[in-house]
Motif scaffolding. Structure first.
Motif, PDB file in Angstrom:
ATOM      1  N   PRO A  80      -9.500 -14.246 -12.178  1.00  0.00           N
ATOM      2  CA  PRO A  80     -10.899 -13.988 -12.563  1.00  0.00           C
ATOM      3  C   PRO A  80     -11.055 -12.927 -13.642  1.00  0.00           C
ATOM      4  CG  PRO A  80     -10.677 -14.120 -10.176  1.00  0.00           C
ATOM      5  CD  PRO A  80      -9.286 -14.117 -10.729  1.00  0.00           C
ATOM      6  N   ALA A 116      -6.867 -20.020 -14.303  1.00  0.00           N
ATOM      7  CA  ALA A 116      -7.855 -20.537 -13.344  1.00  0.00           C
ATOM      8  C   ALA A 116      -7.881 -19.710 -12.073  1.00  0.00           C
ATOM      9  CB  ALA A 116      -7.547 -22.001 -13.017  1.00  0.00           C
ATOM     10  N   LYS A 117      -6.814 -18.983 -11.799  1.00  0.00           N
ATOM     11  CA  LYS A 117      -6.737 -18.148 -10.593  1.00  0.00           C
ATOM     12  C   LYS A 117      -6.716 -16.662 -10.946  1.00  0.00           C
ATOM     13  CE  LYS A 117      -4.281 -21.804  -8.104  1.00  0.00           C
ATOM     14  NZ  LYS A 117      -3.079 -22.175  -7.330  1.00  0.00           N
ATOM     15  N   TRP A 156     -11.825 -14.301 -17.060  1.00  0.00           N
ATOM     16  CA  TRP A 156     -13.035 -15.090 -17.285  1.00  0.00           C
ATOM     17  C   TRP A 156     -14.112 -14.217 -17.959  1.00  0.00           C
ATOM     18  CZ3 TRP A 156     -13.477 -17.052 -11.530  1.00  0.00           C
ATOM     19  CH2 TRP A 156     -12.311 -17.770 -11.213  1.00  0.00           C
ATOM     20  N   GLY A 203     -12.478 -21.560 -12.746  1.00  0.00           N
ATOM     21  CA  GLY A 203     -12.090 -21.373 -11.353  1.00  0.00           C
ATOM     22  C   GLY A 203     -12.610 -22.482 -10.464  1.00  0.00           C
ATOM     23  N   ALA A 234      -9.141 -24.080  -9.755  1.00  0.00           N
ATOM     24  CA  ALA A 234      -8.494 -23.134  -8.843  1.00  0.00           C
ATOM     25  C   ALA A 234      -7.983 -23.803  -7.575  1.00  0.00           C
ATOM     26  CB  ALA A 234      -9.456 -22.001  -8.492  1.00  0.00           C
TER      27      ALA A 234
END
Length: 388
Positions: free
Chosen positions: A382, A379-380, A385, A216, A220
């Motif tokens: 969460p 990456a956008k 992750w 991120g 992001a």
């Protein structure tokens, strides 16, 4: 160069400087593995493979045959056993690869003008050395048999009336006339090891960002184009490192060991580059589909680890099952192995090997089209992750 590409490159270089084991994976670990394979195969051809002779005849012909077997460059008579059971014990103890049995009355049968049989028993559990042994034994026995036949015919008919065989086979080795396992195997095992380590390295580099939740902060706030360039910069570092290892592998065999490249060195180098790019595509696909570092690494290890066995470089896939042939076609290394043999050993035309490069390109396209968008989207997200 796009700033995002340079930034991705520097980001990964900075991480490697701080991580001992990740840096080791691309530096001294490949060196040790390549050196180990090179040292093991440095003898080139198999020589002095041990066999056991069981001489039940005890005559002059049996003794001469035993002497010829021991004198053959590929064989070494470990012992002359008194019976078959002792010889079998030597094979079971892995002290010998084959048993040559010279049965009773062999000399008498030959002197009578008959045909005596020499029996060769070999351990097929070790197919490569045993195959070499059995070929060498057959060659020695046939050579001695021809000599005995000529001597007997000359004794009966007179030297001037001995006719040579009306038809004879003269075989000529087109490629690798030395029969060297070094050029045949080391040239293929080095890239096999390199592409496996490469797959682990790039999959770990991509998956690490998801596992640690750093993707991120990294991507992001970037545009889709900038994020793609940043990922390419991260992976470019590994492509350059492993291209260096590929060039070192070529330099070792061609320069230090003196094995000439019959075709184009540039085409071999291009093959290395395209193979690495193909595995970049595969790595992106695995990480993009799983979004989990451990799952992607498991898939990468399974996929790349089986490449050498299914590439058709040593074991022919033409006679394998349909699954094996399909799996071989789905491995970029299979095409690279063909290109390497064509250009290094066979000296094929460039147009022949260009087909292998074309076959590897779709792997890059699929990875960029399927894996990269999913990775950038993560990456956008969460919630993707931190997975282990």
């Amino acid at each position: 160069m796009p700033p995002a590409l340079v930034g991705g490159f520097r980001r990964e270089a900075g991480f490697l400087r701080k991580s001992f084991w990740d840096l080791s994976l691309v530096t001294w670990i490949p060196l040790i593995l390549l050196a180990t394979v090179a040292i093991q195969m440095s003898a080139g051809a198999m020589r002095d493979l041990p066999i056991v002779v069981v001489d039940r005849d005890g005559g002059g012909i049996a003794r001469e045959l035993t002497r010829r077997l021991d004198a053959a460059p590929g064989l070494a008579v470990l012992e002359i056993a008194p019976d078959l059971s002792m010889a079998e014990n030597a094979v079971r103890a892995r002290q010998a690869y084959a048993i040559v049995l010279i049965d009773r009355d062999t000399s008498r049968e030959v002197l009578r003008g008959g045909t005596a049989q020499v029996i060769a028993l070999y351990n097929a559990s070790y197919s490569t050395p045993a195959g070499s042994v059995i070929r060498e034994v057959g060659s020695v026995v046939q050579g001695y048999a021809s000599s005995l036949a000529s001597q007997q015919s000359a004794a009966v008919l007179g030297p001037g009336r001995v006719r040579r065989p009306p038809i004879a086979v003269r075989s000529t080795v087109l490629f690798n006339p030395q029969g060297s396992y070094e050029i045949q195997l080391v040239a293929l095992l080095h890239p096999a090891l390199l592409h496996l380590i490469f797959m682990v390295a790039i999959t770990g580099a991509l998956g690490r960002e998801l596992r640690d939740g750093t993707i991120g902060d990294w991507l992001a706030d970037c545009s889709r184009r900038e994020a793609a360039w940043a990922v390419c910069g991260k992976l470019l570092l590994y492509v350059l490192i492993f291209m260096g290892w590929g060039i070192a592998a070529i330099a070792y065999l061609a320069g230090l060991r003196g094995w000439p490249i019959a075709g184009s060195p540039l085409l071999i180098g291009a093959g290395y580059a395209v193979m690495y790019m193909a595995y970049v595509g595969v790595g992106l696909l695995f990480v993009g589909l799983t979004l989990t570092m451990s799952s992607a690494l498991s898939a990468a290890g399974l996929y790349a680890g089986a490449s050498f066995a299914f590439a058709g470089a040593v074991f022919p896939v033409e006679s394998a099952s349909g699954f094996a042939r399909v799996w071989s076609a789905l491995l970029p290394y299979s095409s690279f192995a063909k290109l390497l043999s064509e250009q290094w050993i066979m000296g094929s035309a460039a147009s022949v090997s260009l087909r292998q490069i074309i076959v590897m390109l779709p792997f890059v396209i699929v990875g960029l089209a399927v894996g990269l968008p999913r990775y950038l989207a993560a990456a956008k997200q969460p919630e993707t992750w931190g997975r282990r």
